[in-house]
Design a protein around this motif. Structure first.
Motif, PDB file in Angstrom:
ATOM      1  N   GLY A  91      -6.355  -2.493   2.559  1.00 55.17           N
ATOM      2  CA  GLY A  91      -7.729  -2.485   3.034  1.00 55.17           C
ATOM      3  C   GLY A  91      -8.408  -3.799   2.717  1.00 55.17           C
ATOM      4  N   ASP A  92      -9.565  -3.731   2.054  1.00 48.06           N
ATOM      5  CA  ASP A  92     -10.299  -4.957   1.728  1.00 48.06           C
ATOM      6  C   ASP A  92     -10.405  -5.172   0.228  1.00 48.06           C
ATOM      7  N   VAL A  93      -9.398  -4.689  -0.530  1.00 49.39           N
ATOM      8  CA  VAL A  93      -9.440  -4.816  -1.985  1.00 49.39           C
ATOM      9  C   VAL A  93      -9.375  -6.272  -2.434  1.00 49.39           C
ATOM     10  N   ASN A  94      -8.942  -7.175  -1.542  1.00 45.73           N
ATOM     11  CA  ASN A  94      -8.959  -8.597  -1.908  1.00 45.73           C
ATOM     12  C   ASN A  94     -10.378  -9.084  -2.211  1.00 45.73           C
ATOM     13  N   LYS A  95     -11.379  -8.414  -1.645  1.00 39.80           N
ATOM     14  CA  LYS A  95     -12.769  -8.744  -1.988  1.00 39.80           C
ATOM     15  C   LYS A  95     -13.023  -8.483  -3.474  1.00 39.80           C
ATOM     16  N   CYS A  96     -12.362  -7.457  -3.995  1.00 44.95           N
ATOM     17  CA  CYS A  96     -12.500  -7.141  -5.413  1.00 44.95           C
ATOM     18  C   CYS A  96     -11.879  -8.257  -6.260  1.00 44.95           C
ATOM     19  N   ALA A  97     -10.804  -8.870  -5.769  1.00 43.19           N
ATOM     20  CA  ALA A  97     -10.176  -9.981  -6.487  1.00 43.19           C
ATOM     21  C   ALA A  97     -11.155 -11.141  -6.633  1.00 43.19           C
ATOM     22  N   TRP A  98     -11.884 -11.447  -5.548  1.00 43.55           N
ATOM     23  CA  TRP A  98     -12.870 -12.526  -5.625  1.00 43.55           C
ATOM     24  C   TRP A  98     -14.006 -12.164  -6.576  1.00 43.55           C
ATOM     25  N   LEU A  99     -14.404 -10.892  -6.556  1.00 46.57           N
ATOM     26  CA  LEU A  99     -15.443 -10.439  -7.486  1.00 46.57           C
ATOM     27  C   LEU A  99     -14.997 -10.623  -8.935  1.00 46.57           C
ATOM     28  N   PRO A 127      -6.328   2.880  -2.672  1.00 42.30           N
ATOM     29  CA  PRO A 127      -5.567   3.760  -1.766  1.00 42.30           C
ATOM     30  C   PRO A 127      -6.105   3.624  -0.345  1.00 42.30           C
ATOM     31  N   PHE A 128      -5.193   3.641   0.627  1.00 43.64           N
ATOM     32  CA  PHE A 128      -5.587   3.452   2.026  1.00 43.64           C
ATOM     33  C   PHE A 128      -5.183   4.670   2.854  1.00 43.64           C
ATOM     34  N   THR A 129      -6.125   5.322   3.411  1.00 44.10           N
ATOM     35  CA  THR A 129      -6.094   6.559   4.200  1.00 44.10           C
ATOM     36  C   THR A 129      -5.895   7.778   3.293  1.00 44.10           C
ATOM     37  N   PHE A 130      -6.649   8.809   3.619  1.00 45.11           N
ATOM     38  CA  PHE A 130      -6.590  10.051   2.854  1.00 45.11           C
ATOM     39  C   PHE A 130      -5.231  10.731   3.039  1.00 45.11           C
ATOM     40  N   SER A 131      -4.684  10.651   4.261  1.00 46.66           N
ATOM     41  CA  SER A 131      -3.414  11.331   4.530  1.00 46.66           C
ATOM     42  C   SER A 131      -2.284  10.745   3.701  1.00 46.66           C
ATOM     43  N   ARG A 132      -2.164   9.403   3.685  1.00 40.68           N
ATOM     44  CA  ARG A 132      -1.092   8.789   2.911  1.00 40.68           C
ATOM     45  C   ARG A 132      -1.255   9.106   1.417  1.00 40.68           C
ATOM     46  N   THR A 133      -2.493   9.040   0.924  1.00 36.71           N
ATOM     47  CA  THR A 133      -2.732   9.304  -0.493  1.00 36.71           C
ATOM     48  C   THR A 133      -2.339  10.727  -0.860  1.00 36.71           C
ATOM     49  N   ALA A 134      -2.702  11.678  -0.017  1.00 29.21           N
ATOM     50  CA  ALA A 134      -2.399  13.086  -0.301  1.00 29.21           C
ATOM     51  C   ALA A 134      -0.916  13.392  -0.161  1.00 29.21           C
ATOM     52  N   HIS A 176       0.805  -1.220   0.000  1.00 29.73           N
ATOM     53  CA  HIS A 176       0.000   0.000   0.000  1.00 29.73           C
ATOM     54  C   HIS A 176       0.839   1.272   0.000  1.00 29.73           C
ATOM     55  N   HIS A 177       2.136   1.155   0.243  1.00 32.98           N
ATOM     56  CA  HIS A 177       3.050   2.290   0.190  1.00 32.98           C
ATOM     57  C   HIS A 177       3.719   2.287  -1.180  1.00 32.98           C
ATOM     58  N   PRO A 178       4.017   3.456  -1.751  1.00 27.83           N
ATOM     59  CA  PRO A 178       4.620   3.481  -3.094  1.00 27.83           C
ATOM     60  C   PRO A 178       5.842   2.583  -3.259  1.00 27.83           C
ATOM     61  N   ALA A 179       6.700   2.512  -2.247  1.00 28.27           N
ATOM     62  CA  ALA A 179       7.893   1.669  -2.374  1.00 28.27           C
ATOM     63  C   ALA A 179       7.517   0.195  -2.489  1.00 28.27           C
ATOM     64  N   GLU A 180       6.497  -0.236  -1.731  1.00 31.10           N
ATOM     65  CA  GLU A 180       6.026  -1.623  -1.818  1.00 31.10           C
ATOM     66  C   GLU A 180       5.391  -1.895  -3.175  1.00 31.10           C
ATOM     67  N   LEU A 181       4.563  -0.962  -3.620  1.00 31.82           N
ATOM     68  CA  LEU A 181       3.913  -1.127  -4.921  1.00 31.82           C
ATOM     69  C   LEU A 181       4.944  -1.248  -6.029  1.00 31.82           C
ATOM     70  N   GLU A 182       5.962  -0.414  -5.968  1.00 26.41           N
ATOM     71  CA  GLU A 182       6.975  -0.430  -7.017  1.00 26.41           C
ATOM     72  C   GLU A 182       7.701  -1.767  -7.066  1.00 26.41           C
ATOM     73  N   ALA A 183       8.100  -2.285  -5.897  1.00 20.35           N
ATOM     74  CA  ALA A 183       8.816  -3.568  -5.862  1.00 20.35           C
ATOM     75  C   ALA A 183       7.944  -4.691  -6.419  1.00 20.35           C
ATOM     76  N   THR A 184       6.683  -4.712  -6.012  1.00 14.37           N
ATOM     77  CA  THR A 184       5.786  -5.780  -6.458  1.00 14.37           C
ATOM     78  C   THR A 184       5.458  -5.658  -7.938  1.00 14.37           C
ATOM     79  N   LEU A 185       5.195  -4.442  -8.399  1.00 10.75           N
ATOM     80  CA  LEU A 185       4.827  -4.246  -9.803  1.00 10.75           C
ATOM     81  C   LEU A 185       6.001  -4.522 -10.737  1.00 10.75           C
ATOM     82  N   ARG A 186       7.202  -4.178 -10.329  1.00  9.05           N
ATOM     83  CA  ARG A 186       8.380  -4.486 -11.164  1.00  9.05           C
ATOM     84  C   ARG A 186       8.612  -5.996 -11.203  1.00  9.05           C
TER      85      ARG A 186
END
Length: 467
Positions: free
Chosen positions: A448-456, A362-369, A336-346
């Motif tokens: 968050g609970d985006v894994n529910k979207c994966a099942w969908l 995105p998880f929490t308004f503060s982190r996103t902003a 959920h943090h940009p550094a984690e996303l980058e490692a996983t996506l690469r």
């Protein structure tokens, strides 16, 4: 940061846990039950974890009400319990001691002579799980506290009879300063939780305080912020990293296929063991090296470490494969943090799929902003990106930030004006299932609970291809 000691548990018999179904509460319930305490708990939703709690003989109340605390002489609650929760209000008015989950975890870590506390902005759950896998599979009767579910222990924790505890140590609002680490592992230090820490320097200072609590330190010698975090501490320190200047490092790394990577682990310039890892990404090779160092310092030998890593298939929600329909692979990842996303996506980009789809929540308004530019940069890595509505969690949207603020600047990104949670997921899943092709990877991402979207998505793909 106040730390509680054993005195708070003195003469206590009945401990009640508000939110007992949480992944952080379950292992504490296991430990307290094994110590002979009478445990009760409550939660709002029926889950597999609650079933496991009941299987231990613990009474669980579904729904949180004032009368649930009756008879308790110590009450524990999770940080997720809101202050207006009727059960928490009753607890605070009862005159009975009330602790937040992290306070109790701090007490528990003090009971073990070898508490291995794994910290870092990224990778904590994976490395804690790897160490647990190595030691548990190797026959050591350890206690573990993990931020995710690990198949070998059937959940997020286990309780053993030895003096070793492996514990995930989270920096969120300085929770890890309540722990009593014998070995402090620092995987990396990055700017996160800036709504609390405000600056990266404050994050580094907090990790420094955490390391000062430990007898020994295992630190990422290649990470500049980690080096700053351990500077000035007169502690026995072991380093790991990719460079050979470290005490522990990998060599001869070769990816055999999309999920299997083979490499050698070196210790102080000499070959320690050969390792096989069945989860993708070069970042996980480094995680394995860190886990090897911690396991070795906890009594594991080279054969135990090699066998444990070879059998490790990841913790739940860490690049976890949910299914495949008509050649379309659906996976989920907690990053959920940009550094984690980058490692996983690469890592995903190197796995040979035709296209990589990221469905990011995105998880929490503060982190996103506060990290908006970094999110835009890393979400441009996949071939296609779908942005769900932001999950605010504990926050209100005082930042006036929305999914479109990411989507408008990520080339080809898709998002939907519908912000209601379930309807938004439905639209995201429909789009992914409709447009993905055979040979593609759809990767849902977020804590968050985006894994529910994966099942969908899987359900919609099965309906589309009549499987």
């Amino acid at each position: 940061m106040r730390k509680f000691d054993d005195d708070v548990l003195k003469d206590k018999h009945h401990i009640h846990m508000i939110g007992i179904g949480g992944s952080g509460m379950y292992p504490l319930a296991q430990i307290l039950k094994a110590k002979g305490y009478h445990i009760t708990g409550s939660d709002n939703n029926e889950t597999d974890t609650l079933k496991a709690v009941r299987a231990m003989g613990i009474e669980v109340f579904l729904g949180q009400r004032a009368e649930n605390i009756k008879g308790a002489d110590l009450i524990i609650h999770t940080a997720a319990i809101m202050q207006d929760n009727p059960e928490l209000i009753a607890a605070k008015a009862s005159g009975v001691p009330v602790l937040e989950r992290s306070d109790l975890l701090g007490i528990v870590t003090s009971w073990y002579k070898n508490a291995v506390c794994v910290s870092g902005t990224h990778g904590k759950t994976t490395v804690t799980s790897m160490i647990t896998q190595i030691l548990k599979q190797g026959g050591m009767d350890i206690t573990a506290y993990i931020g995710g579910k690990l198949p070998i222990i059937g959940g997020s924790g286990c309780v053993g009879t030895s003096d070793t505890m492996v514990c995930e140590a989270c920096e969120f609002v300085d929770h890890f300063l309540k722990l009593s680490p014998d070995i402090a592992v620092v995987l990396n230090v990055d700017a996160d939780h800036l709504d609390y820490f405000k600056t990266l320097d404050n994050v580094i200072a907090s990790f420094n305080k955490f390391c000062s609590l430990a007898g020994r330190i295992i630190a990422n010698g290649d990470d500049e912020n980690t080096r700053k975090a351990i500077s000035g501490l007169d502690k026995e320190t072991v380093t790991f990293g990719n460079s050979e200047e470290n005490d522990w490092y990998p060599k001869n790394v070769s990816r055999v296929n999309g999920l299997l990577t083979e490499f050698d682990i070196y210790h102080k310039g000499e070959l320690f063991t050969h390792a096989r890892l069945h989860i993708p990404g070069i970042h996980n090779v480094l995680n394995a090296v860190a886990a090897a160092a911690a396991a070795y310092m906890s009594g594991a030998d080279a054969d135990m470490i090699s066998a444990g890593l070879d059998s490790f298939r990841g913790a739940k929600r860490r690049f976890e494969k949910y299914g495949e329909v008509n050649g379309i692979t659906v996976c989920d990842d907690y990053g959920h943090h940009p550094a984690e996303l980058e490692a996983t996506l690469r890592a995903a980009a190197d796995m040979g799929f035709n296209k990589v789809w990221a469905v990011f929540q995105p998880f929490t308004f503060s982190r996103t902003a506060l990290l908006l530019d970094d999110f835009i940069r890393v979400l441009s890595i996949p071939d296609r990106c779908i942005i769900t509505a932001i999950m605010g969690s504990r926050e209100k949207n005082t930042y006036n930030i929305y999914d479109k603020d990411i989507g408008e600047k990520v080339p080809g990104a898709v998002w939907f004006e519908e912000q209601e949670h379930d309807a938004n997921f439905e639209l995201c899943a429909e789009y992914a299932a409709e447009h993905a092709q055979s040979g593609d990877l759809i990767l849902t991402m977020g804590c968050g609970d985006v894994n529910k979207c994966a099942w969908l998505i899987l359900d919609k793909l099965k309906a589309k291809y009549k499987q």
